[in-house]
Design a protein around this motif. Structure first.
Motif, PDB file in Angstrom:
ATOM      1  N   GLU A   1     -14.374 108.484  57.898  1.00  0.00           N
ATOM      2  CA  GLU A   1     -15.443 107.598  57.427  1.00  0.00           C
ATOM      3  C   GLU A   1     -15.256 106.169  57.929  1.00  0.00           C
ATOM      4  O   GLU A   1     -16.224 105.480  58.247  1.00  0.00           O
ATOM      5  CB  GLU A   1     -15.516 107.617  55.899  1.00  0.00           C
ATOM      6  N   VAL A   2     -14.020 105.716  58.015  1.00  0.00           N
ATOM      7  CA  VAL A   2     -13.778 104.372  58.544  1.00  0.00           C
ATOM      8  C   VAL A   2     -14.025 104.347  60.050  1.00  0.00           C
ATOM      9  O   VAL A   2     -14.697 103.443  60.568  1.00  0.00           O
ATOM     10  CB  VAL A   2     -12.344 103.904  58.224  1.00  0.00           C
ATOM     11  N   ASP A   3     -13.511 105.345  60.767  1.00  0.00           N
ATOM     12  CA  ASP A   3     -13.706 105.387  62.222  1.00  0.00           C
ATOM     13  C   ASP A   3     -15.188 105.480  62.585  1.00  0.00           C
ATOM     14  O   ASP A   3     -15.618 104.957  63.626  1.00  0.00           O
ATOM     15  CB  ASP A   3     -12.953 106.586  62.815  1.00  0.00           C
ATOM     16  N   ARG A   4     -15.946 106.141  61.753  1.00  0.00           N
ATOM     17  CA  ARG A   4     -17.383 106.288  62.014  1.00  0.00           C
ATOM     18  C   ARG A   4     -18.069 104.927  62.138  1.00  0.00           C
ATOM     19  O   ARG A   4     -19.029 104.771  62.922  1.00  0.00           O
ATOM     20  CB  ARG A   4     -18.014 107.101  60.875  1.00  0.00           C
ATOM     21  N   LEU A   5     -17.577 103.927  61.397  1.00  0.00           N
ATOM     22  CA  LEU A   5     -18.196 102.598  61.455  1.00  0.00           C
ATOM     23  C   LEU A   5     -17.961 101.916  62.797  1.00  0.00           C
ATOM     24  O   LEU A   5     -18.706 101.013  63.177  1.00  0.00           O
ATOM     25  CB  LEU A   5     -17.650 101.721  60.324  1.00  0.00           C
ATOM     26  N   ARG A   6     -16.929 102.355  63.515  1.00  0.00           N
ATOM     27  CA  ARG A   6     -16.659 101.795  64.850  1.00  0.00           C
ATOM     28  C   ARG A   6     -17.515 102.464  65.914  1.00  0.00           C
ATOM     29  O   ARG A   6     -17.853 101.845  66.922  1.00  0.00           O
ATOM     30  CB  ARG A   6     -15.182 101.978  65.207  1.00  0.00           C
ATOM     31  N   THR A   7     -17.839 103.720  65.702  1.00  0.00           N
ATOM     32  CA  THR A   7     -18.506 104.493  66.758  1.00  0.00           C
ATOM     33  C   THR A   7     -19.997 104.693  66.520  1.00  0.00           C
ATOM     34  O   THR A   7     -20.731 105.041  67.442  1.00  0.00           O
ATOM     35  CB  THR A   7     -17.841 105.877  66.881  1.00  0.00           C
ATOM     36  N   THR A   8     -20.428 104.488  65.279  1.00  0.00           N
ATOM     37  CA  THR A   8     -21.827 104.735  64.926  1.00  0.00           C
ATOM     38  C   THR A   8     -22.450 103.479  64.338  1.00  0.00           C
ATOM     39  O   THR A   8     -21.901 102.886  63.403  1.00  0.00           O
ATOM     40  CB  THR A   8     -21.927 105.874  63.888  1.00  0.00           C
ATOM     41  N   THR A   9     -23.578 103.094  64.885  1.00  0.00           N
ATOM     42  CA  THR A   9     -24.283 101.930  64.353  1.00  0.00           C
ATOM     43  C   THR A   9     -25.077 102.338  63.123  1.00  0.00           C
ATOM     44  O   THR A   9     -25.835 103.315  63.157  1.00  0.00           O
ATOM     45  CB  THR A   9     -25.248 101.353  65.410  1.00  0.00           C
ATOM     46  N   LEU A  10     -24.883 101.620  62.035  1.00  0.00           N
ATOM     47  CA  LEU A  10     -25.654 101.917  60.826  1.00  0.00           C
ATOM     48  C   LEU A  10     -27.140 101.699  61.095  1.00  0.00           C
ATOM     49  O   LEU A  10     -27.523 100.846  61.891  1.00  0.00           O
ATOM     50  CB  LEU A  10     -25.216 101.010  59.672  1.00  0.00           C
TER      51      LEU A  10
END
Length: 426
Positions: A334-343
C-alpha cells in the motif's frame, strides 16, 4: 501586530523582556484558555538525563515559594478551573482554563509556578516512583515496545529516539538539583510564548501578562546551543519475539520536518494528505483494503507527526501471529503503491476534504485556539502558518503527492514484535 485568519483576529505582542503574547478574542462563551509554551522538552535533554523534562512537568505544580502543593490545588479547584503541565519532544506546556472573572487569579498563579517552583524533595520522590511505574507498565504493552524499537532504530543518538518518560536507569538517577538546573536554564521570559483565547479584550490580556510577568528579567547568559547529532537514513529491521496475542508490524520512513521552505513545505503538506488517505478513519485506504476486504488487521493506521527536526511517517498494523508475513507485505504494497500510482483527483480531493475539515474542527474551542497558534509560534512558523498550511494542502496535486511519496517512501525501517517473530522476508 495583528493578523486576521479565517475571520479571527490574532494579536501578537512581544514584551520588553522577550515574552511573546498571542491573543484571540472569542466572546462566544465566558471562558478563557491560555497555553504557556517553553522552548524546552525532551529534545533538550542529555541522554543520561532522559525523562528530566517529564519529571519537571510532574513536579512544577507541587510547590512554589509562596504556596504548598495543597494550596496550589485548592486555588485551582475551589473555582472549578483547570491547570495542567506537560512535556513533549519539542516544547514544555502549562495549560489553564477558567471563567473570565477568575482568569487574572489563575494567570497570577501560573506566573508563580513558572518563576519560582521549589520542586519539594518529597514530591520529586513521589513523582519519580509514579514515573517508574509508568515505564514498567509501558514495557508490558506490545504497541509501545514496537514503537520504542522503531524510534530507536530511526533516530539513533538523536533525542527523538528516546521515550519522553525516560528509562528506569535515567529516572532513578535524576535529582532535585537536576530539576532546578533545568528550570533555571530554560524557564526564562525570552524563551516563552503565551497564547490566550476567549472572552477577553486583547489589550486587557496583554496588560495582565505585563503586570504578572513584565518584571521577570531574562538572565544575561544566552540560552544553551543545541548540538544534536544528525539524523541519517539507514533502514534496519528490529524483530523481537514475544508471547503476545497479536503481532505488531510497523514500517517507518524518515519524513520532512515542518518548515517554511517552499520545497520542504510542499512535501510536508502532500505527506499530511497521504497520511490522511492511508490511515485516517474507517474510510482510509489501509482500513478498507487490509481490514475490511482482507481481514488482516485488528488495528491498522498511519501517523506523521509535526516535528522541529526530521519526522517519521509510520504505517502499522496489529494482526494475528499467523498473518504476520502477509500483513507486512500488505502494508508495504500500500505504501509502495503511492510511489508508482497517481491518485485520482477524486481520491485526493476526498483526503484533502477530510483533512481540512478535521483541521477546522480542531480550532473550535478556546483551548484549541490557544494551543494551535501558540504551537506554531513556538515552532518558529508564525501565526500566519495556519492559513499557509491550509492553502498548501488545498494546492496538492496528484502528481505532487506521487513525487512526495517517491522521495519519502524508499526502503522502510521495520519494527516487528510478536510470538516467535522471525524475519518475514527470510
Amino acid at each position: 501586530m495583528t493578523s486576521t485568519l479565517a475571520q479571527r483576529t490574532i494579536h501578537r505582542t512581544v514584551l520588553n523582556n522577550g515574552i511573546v503574547v498571542l491573543v484571540v478574542e472569542n466572546p462566544s462563551a465566558d471562558i478563557i484558555a491560555a497555553r504557556v509554551f517553553v522552548r524546552a522538552g525532551s529534545r533538550w535533554e542529555a541522554a543520561q538525563q532522559s525523562g528530566l523534562s517529564h519529571l519537571v512537568a510532574s513536579v512544577i505544580t507541587k510547590g512554589s515559594q509562596q504556596f504548598s502543593s495543597l494550596e496550589i490545588a485548592e486555588q485551582v479547584e475551589t473555582i472549578g478551573a483547570s491547570l495542567n503541565t506537560d512535556s513533549t519532544s519539542d516544547y514544555f506546556l502549562l495549560s489553564l482554563k477558567t471563567v473570565s472573572s477568575d482568569f487574572a487569579a489563575m494567570l497570577t498563579l501560573a506566573g508563580e509556578l513558572l518563576r519560582s517552583p521549589t520542586f519539594p524533595l518529597e514530591e520529586v520522590e513521589l513523582e519519580r516512583r509514579l514515573t517508574l511505574q509508568a515505564i514498567r507498565s509501558q514495557q508490558e504493552q506490545p504497541f509501545t515496545i514496537a514503537m520504542d524499537q522503531l524510534r530507536q532504530a530511526m533516530y539513533g543518538q538523536h533525542p527523538y529516539a528516546r521515550s519522553g518518560l525516560g528509562t528506569e536507569e535515567t529516572v532513578a538517577k535524576l535529582t532535585q538539583q537536576d530539576l532546578q538546573h533545568y528550570h533555571q536554564t530554560y524557564f526564562r521570559p525570552d524563551n516563552l510564548v503565551i497564547s490566550i483565547a476567549g472572552r477577553v479584550v486583547p489589550e486587557s490580556a496583554i496588560a495582565l501578562v505585563e503586570s504578572v510577568l513584565g518584571d521577570w528579567q531574562a538572565p544575561s547568559v544566552p540560552l544553551p546551543t543545541l548540538n544534536l547529532p544528525p539524523i541519517v537514513s539507514a533502514p534496519t529491521q528490529v524483530i523481537t519475539p514475544q508471547e503476545t496475542q497479536q503481532s505488531i508490524v510497523m514500517l517507518g520512513y524518515l519524513a520532512p520536518a515542518v518548515s517554511l521552505d517552499a520545497t520542504i513545505a510542499s512535501d510536508y503538506a502532500a505527506l499530511k494528505v497521504l497520511n490522511t488517505y492511508l490511515g485516517n478513519g474507517l474510510s482510509s485506504r489501509l482500513f478498507v483494503e487490509l481490514r475490511e476486504k482482507r481481514g488482516l488487521a485488528y488495528e491498522v493506521s498511519a501517523f506523521y507527526p509535526t516535528r522541529l527536526d526530521t519526522s517519521q511517517f509510520v504505517v502499522y498494523m496489529g494482526t494475528a501471529p499467523e498473518n504476520t508475513a502477509i500483513a507486512q507485505a500488505g502494508l508495504q504494497t500500500e505504501v509502495d503503491r503511492l510511489r508508482t500510482t497517481t491518485l485520482t483527483e477524486e481520491e485526493l480531493q476526498s483526503a484533502k476534504n477530510k483533512m481540512l475539515g478535521q483541521y477546522t474542527l480542531g480550532k473550535q474551542t478556546n483551548s484549541q485556539l490557544a494551543q494551535i497558534f501558540g504551537w506554531y509560534e513556538t515552532l518558529g512558523l508564525g501565526i500566519e502558518f495556519d492559513t499557509r498550511f491550509q492553502e498548501e494542502v488545498a494546492a496538492v496535486t496528484p502528481k505532487a503527492a506521487q513525487l512526495a511519496a517517491d522521495r519519502c517512501f524508499l526502503e522502510p525501517y521495520l519494527s516487528l514484535l510478536g510470538p516467535a517473530a522471525v524475519n518475514p522476508a527470510e
